[in-house]
Motif scaffolding. Structure first.
Motif, PDB file in Angstrom:
ATOM      1  N   HIS A 515       0.724  -1.232  -0.088  1.00  0.00           N
ATOM      2  CA  HIS A 515      -0.084  -0.062   0.057  1.00  0.00           C
ATOM      3  C   HIS A 515       1.030   1.286   0.050  1.00  0.00           C
ATOM      4  O   HIS A 515       2.038   1.280   0.804  1.00  0.00           O
ATOM      5  N   TYR A 516       0.238   2.273  -0.588  1.00  0.00           N
ATOM      6  CA  TYR A 516       0.535   3.575  -0.362  1.00  0.00           C
ATOM      7  C   TYR A 516       0.621   4.038   1.316  1.00  0.00           C
ATOM      8  O   TYR A 516      -0.324   3.327   1.670  1.00  0.00           O
ATOM      9  N   VAL A 517       1.256   4.976   1.603  1.00  0.00           N
ATOM     10  CA  VAL A 517       0.868   5.441   3.128  1.00  0.00           C
ATOM     11  C   VAL A 517       0.875   6.846   2.934  1.00  0.00           C
ATOM     12  O   VAL A 517       1.591   7.623   2.181  1.00  0.00           O
ATOM     13  N   LYS A 518      -0.205   7.526   3.349  1.00  0.00           N
ATOM     14  CA  LYS A 518      -0.569   8.840   3.550  1.00  0.00           C
ATOM     15  C   LYS A 518      -0.383   9.278   5.034  1.00  0.00           C
ATOM     16  O   LYS A 518      -1.075   8.724   5.843  1.00  0.00           O
ATOM     17  N   VAL A 519       0.480  10.432   5.168  1.00  0.00           N
ATOM     18  CA  VAL A 519       0.514  10.736   6.560  1.00  0.00           C
ATOM     19  C   VAL A 519       0.270  12.123   6.912  1.00  0.00           C
ATOM     20  O   VAL A 519       0.409  12.934   5.836  1.00  0.00           O
ATOM     21  N   ALA A 520       0.103  12.683   7.964  1.00  0.00           N
ATOM     22  CA  ALA A 520      -0.160  14.085   8.199  1.00  0.00           C
ATOM     23  C   ALA A 520       1.474  14.735   8.087  1.00  0.00           C
ATOM     24  O   ALA A 520       2.449  14.065   8.489  1.00  0.00           O
ATOM     25  N   LEU A 521       1.529  15.955   7.696  1.00  0.00           N
ATOM     26  CA  LEU A 521       2.589  16.770   7.256  1.00  0.00           C
ATOM     27  C   LEU A 521       2.476  17.904   7.588  1.00  0.00           C
ATOM     28  O   LEU A 521       1.956  18.733   6.972  1.00  0.00           O
ATOM     29  N   ALA A 522       2.826  18.675   8.717  1.00  0.00           N
ATOM     30  CA  ALA A 522       2.120  19.909   9.182  1.00  0.00           C
ATOM     31  C   ALA A 522       2.958  21.150   8.521  1.00  0.00           C
ATOM     32  O   ALA A 522       3.740  21.906   9.190  1.00  0.00           O
ATOM     33  N   ALA A 593      -3.103   8.680   9.719  1.00  0.00           N
ATOM     34  CA  ALA A 593      -2.211   8.011   8.529  1.00  0.00           C
ATOM     35  C   ALA A 593      -3.410   7.223   8.156  1.00  0.00           C
ATOM     36  O   ALA A 593      -4.547   6.757   8.623  1.00  0.00           O
ATOM     37  N   LEU A 594      -3.032   6.973   6.742  1.00  0.00           N
ATOM     38  CA  LEU A 594      -3.942   5.862   5.911  1.00  0.00           C
ATOM     39  C   LEU A 594      -3.470   5.150   5.010  1.00  0.00           C
ATOM     40  O   LEU A 594      -2.133   5.467   4.675  1.00  0.00           O
ATOM     41  N   TRP A 595      -3.907   3.967   4.674  1.00  0.00           N
ATOM     42  CA  TRP A 595      -2.981   3.009   3.594  1.00  0.00           C
ATOM     43  C   TRP A 595      -4.075   2.867   2.585  1.00  0.00           C
ATOM     44  O   TRP A 595      -5.147   2.612   2.746  1.00  0.00           O
ATOM     45  N   ARG A 596      -3.550   3.069   1.447  1.00  0.00           N
ATOM     46  CA  ARG A 596      -4.176   3.034   0.152  1.00  0.00           C
ATOM     47  C   ARG A 596      -3.653   1.954  -0.972  1.00  0.00           C
ATOM     48  O   ARG A 596      -2.354   1.832  -0.862  1.00  0.00           O
ATOM     49  N   GLU A 597      -4.665   1.199  -1.531  1.00  0.00           N
ATOM     50  CA  GLU A 597      -4.090   0.454  -2.379  1.00  0.00           C
ATOM     51  C   GLU A 597      -3.117   0.652  -3.559  1.00  0.00           C
ATOM     52  O   GLU A 597      -3.331   1.852  -4.013  1.00  0.00           O
ATOM     53  N   SER A 598      -2.243  -0.006  -3.953  1.00  0.00           N
ATOM     54  CA  SER A 598      -1.254   0.340  -5.165  1.00  0.00           C
ATOM     55  C   SER A 598      -1.883  -0.220  -6.352  1.00  0.00           C
ATOM     56  O   SER A 598      -2.434  -1.511  -6.397  1.00  0.00           O
ATOM     57  N   PRO A 599      -1.508   0.402  -7.372  1.00  0.00           N
ATOM     58  CA  PRO A 599      -2.101   0.070  -8.692  1.00  0.00           C
ATOM     59  C   PRO A 599      -1.281  -1.084  -9.288  1.00  0.00           C
ATOM     60  O   PRO A 599      -1.653  -1.650 -10.382  1.00  0.00           O
ATOM     61  N   VAL A 600      -0.147  -1.096  -8.839  1.00  0.00           N
ATOM     62  CA  VAL A 600       0.861  -1.967  -9.472  1.00  0.00           C
ATOM     63  C   VAL A 600       0.326  -3.403  -9.778  1.00  0.00           C
ATOM     64  O   VAL A 600       0.603  -4.162 -10.527  1.00  0.00           O
ATOM     65  N   PRO A 601      -0.147  -4.017  -8.492  1.00  0.00           N
ATOM     66  CA  PRO A 601      -0.704  -5.695  -8.839  1.00  0.00           C
ATOM     67  C   PRO A 601      -1.800  -5.299  -9.909  1.00  0.00           C
ATOM     68  O   PRO A 601      -2.120  -6.605 -10.293  1.00  0.00           O
ATOM     69  N   ARG A 602      -2.365  -4.483 -10.241  1.00  0.00           N
ATOM     70  CA  ARG A 602      -3.349  -4.639 -11.242  1.00  0.00           C
ATOM     71  C   ARG A 602      -2.823  -4.545 -12.910  1.00  0.00           C
ATOM     72  O   ARG A 602      -3.739  -4.529 -13.644  1.00  0.00           O
TER      73      ARG A 602
END
Length: 830
Positions: A515-522, A593-602
């Motif tokens: 997964h992608y990881v999206k985090v807070a960045l102030a 934070a959140l985790w998002r699917e990667s497009p690579v396996p598709r």
């Protein structure tokens, strides 16, 4: 470059003594070199089995070649190493490396130590790098390279460490050789400046500024002109001023004039549909009236332009300095991007296409995808101050800016479970999620570190944070939470990530399928503090599940290949005191934070990934990525554009008119899947924070927050503003400027796409172009409201819109003629 350039002996002094480098003599040196190659320390040369006569033949072949050479190195007269130099444009890397003038390939073999001396390999590497990078001269100089290229086996950690000490930077991994001599190589380069500044170098080169080498007059001149051209174009597009045709004697036919208080700007520009301006940066002239002396030429300065426009822009006085700071940061990053493009760090458009063309397998496709991601140089196409990043230092910029393409590791915190919320998609579990994102060794180490502090691992959830966020926010702003053990630092994770254009989203380079990881960045960037709300994160997986189910179960969207990358898990910490204050505040958005699917396996065989932002990209030479794709595809421009619109516009129209569902479909939020340069399908991301339902259709209670009921004209703006004005006007301008496709035909194909959707859905079609719940949505209307983005940022540089009521935050400047409208005769202003 070719090698050798000289037959003289090169001499240099190192900490261990005098080192000389001379051409190898095969008959004399074969036995010596064969002994070195046969030693286990030379295993990565893969030549241990060669006999003396075979080594002699090999060295003779190298010396006879026009593009390579072998050299013998001596320390105080005793032979201690061999080095080979070669032209990477012709030898070994010819098909896999976009060589620049002055590139010189290098191999190094250090003799097995008989009497080991501390610092021997350092001294040898220093001498070899000096030999490669020193200018050639008649009385015995170096090879005159401007950049040294090496390709060591990725498993050779010793040479990797030595290369790093010499200033080499890994560009990418690639496969070299065949059969028994095949290897996975780390393609790496070091410029003269890199080596000079390295641990083995002699310090910064004369006249260079190591700390800010990009801040030169030339780079900044280019940045000022580029940003000034963008400001003149986009602010005119938003009708903050109206340039007049330049009627001065000798002025070009496409010349325009903007007269301000005491200062006049003259430039050439072309106007396209949607009042889209394309200003030539090189043409801009800024003059001031100097009484009897006439006009005085002034430097083109984007900051001064904004200051001169202040009465028209109406930036609040209290916020003008903040806006100018974001512009200054945008200029600095533009200069840095320019430097990297010119010195070859950032691939050209042709280099990007070559990487895509030659990618083999999933990992190579992911590598090419991330090369494109890091090569983007513009940022948001509409916003003028689009690279603010207020809060980043110079070293932060180099480490974390997306265009640097650097890799980083996330830092992990243990967050006390009672103060932390983990939300999961319907098909996820806590154990399965962490089991996939963290290795067994990491989870064991984290649990051990908690136990060593007398803490029960079962009482905690694991939260990834950006290294910048830890250093600047968590360890300071949340010091009390750390001290009482509600937040426990656990150390860096094992996986390496690459920042994406959205700067707080990270792509997993170690395991691209994860997964992608999206985090807070102030940091402050483009009108917002880039935090991440734990409150919003609670509903994120549920929102994504609902949208994904809708998309998956819609036959039209599936036929178009349209899909979404689900955000399958989110986590937010709320145990801090900031969550107990009477009023909401930015500090509540600093630990999530959140985790998002990667497009690579598709990916299917032959498919490649690119960010949709790439369609608006031009490289340092002015070559447009979209134009190059069209030409690469080998099909007619109209056919290429139709394929893109079918993949991008058609699904968005369908979602809007069928479900009143709108996304935020700008370039960073779409990933395009290409095959042979043609868009096959589109993948939407950033669902949880950006998706909106614009009507009153039933929604699950848990995701009710995504509803924002507006009238039909405003619903249509989801296409008009975000797609037509936000993306397609820029793409149309590029294709028209490059002579690929005229704008009239471009917008006719857009209209055809809208009409085709209506024709293919007769059961729900109604007069006026509406469908389904969106009965009154007319995407072929003659005009639509002109929603302005820069006006939002100029009004409030700290928070452009109220995210809880975005509709009420919008600013309009009249209406725009719809270039895809159904009017009988459309007049295009030029």
């Amino acid at each position: 470059m070719t090698a050798p350039t000289t037959v003289h002996t090169f001499t240099t002094t190192t900490r261990l003594g005098e080192i000389t480098i001379e051409p190898i003599v095969p008959d004399r040196d074969a036995e010596l070199v064969q002994g070195w190659l046969a030693h286990p320390a030379a295993s990565y040369w893969q030549m241990a089995e060669l006999r003396v006569d075979e080594v002699r033949e090999y060295l003779a072949g190298v010396q006879a070649g026009p593009h390579e050479a072998a050299w013998l190195g001596r320390l105080d007269g005793e032979p201690v190493f061999m080095t080979e130099t070669y032209d990477p444009a012709h030898v070994l890397l010819a098909d896999v490396h976009d060589a620049l003038p002055g590139d010189l390939g290098m191999h190094l073999l250090v003799a097995p130590p008989v009497n080991p001396r501390h610092g021997m390999t350092d001294a040898v590497m220093t001498a070899v790098m000096r030999f490669c990078l020193t200018d050639a001269s008649p009385d015995g100089g170096g090879q005159g390279a401007t950049r040294v290229v090496v390709e060591p086996d990725v498993g050779n950690r010793k040479i990797a460490d030595k290369n790093a000490a010499a200033g080499f930077r890994v560009l990418r991994e690639l496969d070299l050789g065949r059969g028994a001599h095949a290897k996975r190589a780390a393609l790496s380069v070091a410029t003269r400046a890199d080596f000079a500044a390295s641990a083995l170098g002699d310090g910064p080169l004369p006249g260079s500024d190591l700390l800010a080498s990009h801040l030169t007059a030339d780079h900044m001149e280019h940045a000022h002109r580029h940003l000034a051209a963008k400001a003149l174009a986009e602010l005119a597009h938003e009708r903050l001023f109206q340039p007049e045709p330049d009627d001065a004697p000798g002025a070009p036919a496409d010349g325009f004039r903007l007269a301000l208080d005491g200062v006049t700007y003259r430039y050439t520009a072309r106007r396209y549909a949607l009042e889209h301006w394309v200003v030539d940066p090189a043409s801009i002239r800024r003059t001031a009236t100097a009484g009897m002396r006439g006009d005085v030429e002034l430097p083109v300065d984007a900051l001064e332009l904004v200051a001169e426009l202040q009465p028209l822009l109406q930036v609040p006085d209290a916020m003008l300095a903040t806006y100018l700071e974001e512009l200054s940061s945008t200029l600095a990053s533009a200069a840095a991007k320019r430097e990297r493009e010119l010195d070859g760090h950032t691939p050209s458009v042709s280099g990007l296409l070559e990487a895509m063309r030659t990618a083999s397998g999933t990992r190579s496709a992911a590598e090419a995808f991330q090369q494109v991601e890091a090569a983007m140089s513009e940022g948001h196409p509409g916003f003028v101050a689009n690279n603010g990043r207020i809060g980043f230092s110079l070293s932060d910029y180099r480490a974390y800016a997306p265009e640097r393409g650097a890799r980083m590791r996330m830092l992990w915190l243990a967050a006390r479970r009672e103060h932390t919320h983990l939300a999961l998609a319907a098909d996820q579990s806590e154990q399965g999620h962490y089991g996939a994102e963290l290795s067994d060794a990491e989870r064991t180490a984290f649990a051990d570190r908690l136990a060593a502090r007398g803490l029960d691992p079962a009482d905690y959830l694991y939260l990834p944070v950006h290294p910048w966020q830890w250093e600047h926010r968590v360890a300071i702003t949340f010091a009390a939470d750390v001290a009482r053990g509600d937040l426990v630092p656990l150390g860096p994770g094992s996986d390496e990530y690459q920042p994406q254009q959205s700067i707080r989203t990270m792509f997993n380079r170690t395991r691209p399928e994860r997964h992608y990881v999206k985090v807070a960045l102030a940091i402050q960037n483009m009108g917002f503090l880039r935090g991440l709300s734990p409150a919003y994160m609670r509903a994120t997986p549920s929102i994504n599940d609902w949208v994904a189910d809708l998309v998956t179960n819609d036959a039209t969207l599936q036929s178009a290949g349209f899909s979404v990358l689900r955000e399958v898990a989110s986590i937010g910490y709320t145990g801090d005191v900031y969550h107990r204050t009477p009023q909401p505040n930015a500090h509540r958005k600093m630990l999530a934070a959140l985790w998002r699917e990667s497009p690579v396996p598709r990916l299917a065989a032959g498919e490649r990934l690119v960010t949709m932002a790439s369609l608006l990209h031009r490289d340092a030479s002015g070559t447009a990525f979209a134009t190059a794709l069209v030409r690469e595809s080998g099909i007619a421009p109209e056919q290429w554009l139709r394929a893109y619109l079918d993949a991008y516009l058609y699904p968005l129209v369908h979602c809007l008119v069928t479900y009143e569902l709108a996304f935020m479909p700008h370039g960073e939020n779409l990933i395009l899947v290409l095959h042979d340069g043609v868009v096959r399908r589109a993948v939407m991301k950033d669902i949880g924070e950006e998706v909106v339902v614009l009507g009153d259709q039933p929604l699950p209670d848990r995701i009710e927050r995504i509803r924002e009921v507006v009238d039909d004209e405003e619903k249509a703006l989801a296409i008009f503003t975000d797609v037509f004005d936000g993306v397609l006007r820029h793409l149309s301008g590029i294709l028209a400027e490059d002579g690929v496709l005229g704008e009239d035909r471009f917008w006719a194909l857009v209209a055809e796409t809208i009409d085709r959707h209506a024709a293919e859905h007769p059961a729900v079609a109604v007069p006026g172009g509406g469908r389904g719940p969106g009965l009154g949505i007319d995407l072929r209307a003659a005009r639509f409201a002109h929603s302005c983005l820069n006006r939002l940022q100029l009004r409030n540089t700290l928070q452009m819109v109220d995210l809880t009521n975005q509709s009420e935050s919008l600013i309009y400047a009249g209406t725009l003629a719809n270039p895809a409208g159904r009017q009988a005769e459309r007049r295009t202003e030029r």
